[in-house]
Design a protein around this motif. Structure first.
Motif: not given
Lengths: 182, 402
Positions: B199-200, B207-209, B53-55, B213-216
């Motif tokens: 998984l967390h 998903w958490w990243m 879903w994130l690809s 907003g870590v990825w931003d």
């Protein structure tokens, strides 16, 4: 908030890091020690000059270190054993690292104490068992740190200090050593 | 020609998509086929680290039945090829670029199929062109087979005998696990690494990243950008079981952990005695990352993951003369190859000098590199914003349209 002061000039260190990024030749240091045999296992080693930042440098004063073996080794114990100097090096290097990292992270230290224990099977140096190595089998460092920080932050200080420690690296990784007769 | 894009992977095709959107005449030059490295430079069992879903590619989403799954390399290649088809990217396959030179106000591009002149160039050749192997690999005795991830397809290619896998990023842990499961004794040499649970709190860690907003985080907000760009890939694997593949999982499989490989001396491998600290550092960073997610979500911290179990006496030496190790797999990273780029924009360490993909030579751009403009850049879904912004810069540059 009070200003954090562990007595480390982090600004100068960060500036040096930036400056040396573009000047790798200035970053080449040579540390030197001169040793002289006294008698038996007793020797004295002095340290005063070193090379760095492209030129000869001198410590504020010369330091002289005596090394010997303890009386149970049938020696006179005029100084600590050479392998104990490694413990001095490791403890002081990690402690300096803790102070620097704490300063950089805005953590005020109140006290930093550590004990260093090196496990050593002396059958190696005595040649009593060729399967036993000459050096330490393992080294354990235990820090006691009082600081304005959480247990996790203190753990991170100690981990980062190991990561940037010259002596920790020198002890955990092999180093090419050349010994010549001049 | 106005613009030449080098490489028809996800980055080059995303560049093409935005160039087309701005009606900028261009061509995408590809040495092999579309998504070439996904077809030829990946081991058989590899799956993408990001869930389906994130690809995402620009305007192009996964629409299959398994949004929480992870694509195989073949599926990634198909996904990218489908995108190339939908966007009608002007790809010239089988066309290797052999030189790019500055010429007047533009560039001269030499390829295996002729020469081109253009105003601007987008380098989209990827970050993983060449496996990096330490120099002391040359001192490994000839009786030990050495492989890089490019030469490795699967356990069946290896002879019998023990395997040393050097490197504990995603590549190293995945190959070590698969070789151990094939019944071989496996030793894993571990330096600094990035530990992550798959998984967390029942959600994919990526998903958490993404959501937190870590990825931003932008490249110009990162403390030590050079270091962040060199960070090893996280210890993740995209398996249907969504299982965590950290060092504890590998220890559970029976993989033996040793420290970073430091030297080869007289046929003996010497490992660092600093294994405990690299594990502590990774544990601390992982806990900080997960605590950050919880804080963002307003959740109270839950039980922490157990620390990495470090063997009490990890071995420091391994005698290759004793036959214990038949194969060494160097999972020691990759580097880009710019040997064909005759423009002085590569630093002494072989890295491209660029500001968020704007290379230090007018009209030259890069896409598809780790942390190019934000943390997300390292992953497939990061290309959309990066390509939009980089092509925006290209389009706004003076005289780009000739």
């Amino acid at each position: 908030m009070a200003t954090i002061d562990n007595g480390v000039n982090v600004q100068a260190l960060l500036e040096a890091r930036e400056a040396l990024k573009g000047a790798p030749e200035a970053a080449q240091f040579t540390w030197r020690a001169s040793s002289k045999w006294q008698k038996g296992a007793h020797s004295t080693t002095s340290i005063e000059k070193f090379f760095g930042l492209g030129q000869e440098q001198t410590h504020k004063s010369e330091s002289v270190f005596a090394a010997d073996h303890p009386e149970i080794f049938a020696a006179e114990d005029n100084g600590i054993t050479p392998i104990e100097y490694l413990l001095v090096g490791l403890a002081s290097c990690l402690t300096a690292g803790v102070a620097s990292v704490a300063q950089n992270r805005g953590i005020q230290l109140r006290s930093v104490e550590s004990t260093v224990e090196g496990g050593h099977d002396i059958r190696g140096i005595l040649g009593a068992d060729s399967d036993v190595r000459n050096g330490f089998n393992d080294i354990k460092v235990t820090f006691k740190i009082d600081a304005d920080a959480s247990a996790e932050e203190i753990e991170a200080l100690v981990a980062q200090s190991q990561k940037r420690s010259a002596v920790y690296d020198a002890l955990t990784n092999p180093t090419s050593v050349t010994v010549e007769v001049a | 020609m106005t613009t030449v894009v080098v490489g028809a992977g996800h980055a080059g095709l995303a560049a093409s998509h935005f160039l087309t959107g701005r009606s900028i005449e261009h061509v995408v030059l590809e040495r092999g086929e579309v998504a070439n490295s996904w077809r030829r430079e990946r081991w058989d069992s590899l799956r993408l680290l990001t869930p389906n879903w994130l690809s995402r590619l620009p305007g192009h989403h996964y629409s299959g039945p398994d949004p929480d799954g992870y694509m195989t390399s073949g599926e990634v290649a198909e996904f990218i090829e489908h995108f190339a088809g939908v966007t009608r990217a002007p790809v010239r396959t089988g066309t290797a670029v052999t030189a790019i030179r500055r010429a007047g106000t533009g560039y001269h591009v030499v390829t295996s199929g002729g020469e081109l002149s253009c105003r601007s160039v987008v380098l989209a050749t990827g970050a993983c062109n060449v496996p990096v192997v330490p120099a002391f690999a040359a001192a490994v005795p000839a009786g030990v087979r050495q492989l890089t991830p490019f030469g490795y397809r699967g356990p069946e290619d290896l002879g019998e005998g023990g395997v040393l896998v050097v490197g504990a990023s995603a590549t190293g842990v995945q190959i070590a696990a698969e070789l151990r499961r094939s019944g071989r004794p496996v030793i894993l040499s571990v330096g600094e690494h990035v530990r992550m649970p798959r998984l967390h709190r029942d959600r994919d860690v990526l998903w958490w990243m993404d959501a937190s907003g870590v990825w931003d985080q932008r490249y110009d907000e990162v403390d030590d950008l050079t270091r962040a760009r060199r960070l090893p890939s996280p210890q993740l694997a995209g398996t249907p079981e969504r299982a965590t593949l950290d060092l504890n999982a590998l220890t559970g499989l029976g993989v033996e952990l040793v420290g970073r490989l430091a030297a080869v001396r007289d046929d003996v491998l010497l490992f660092s005695g600093g294994l405990r600290n690299v594990c502590s550092l990774a544990d601390l960073k992982m806990r900080r990352l997960l605590a950050g997610f919880d804080e963002w979500a307003g959740l109270r911290p839950e039980a922490e993951l157990p620390p990495t179990r470090v063997p009490p006496a990890a071995r420091l030496r391994l005698d290759l003369g004793r036959g214990e190790i038949a194969t060494i797999v160097w999972a020691t990273g990759f580097r880009p190859d710019y040997s064909w780029l005759d423009v002085p924009v590569v630093d002494e360490k072989g890295r491209l000098r660029h500001e968020g993909g704007v290379v230090d030579s007018p009209g030259l751009y890069a896409l598809g590199l780790p942390l190019l403009r934000r943390r997300r850049s390292t992953f497939l879904s990061g290309i959309e914003d990066d390509a939009r912004e980089v092509i925006g810069h290209l389009a706004a540059a003076p005289a780009v349209r000739g």
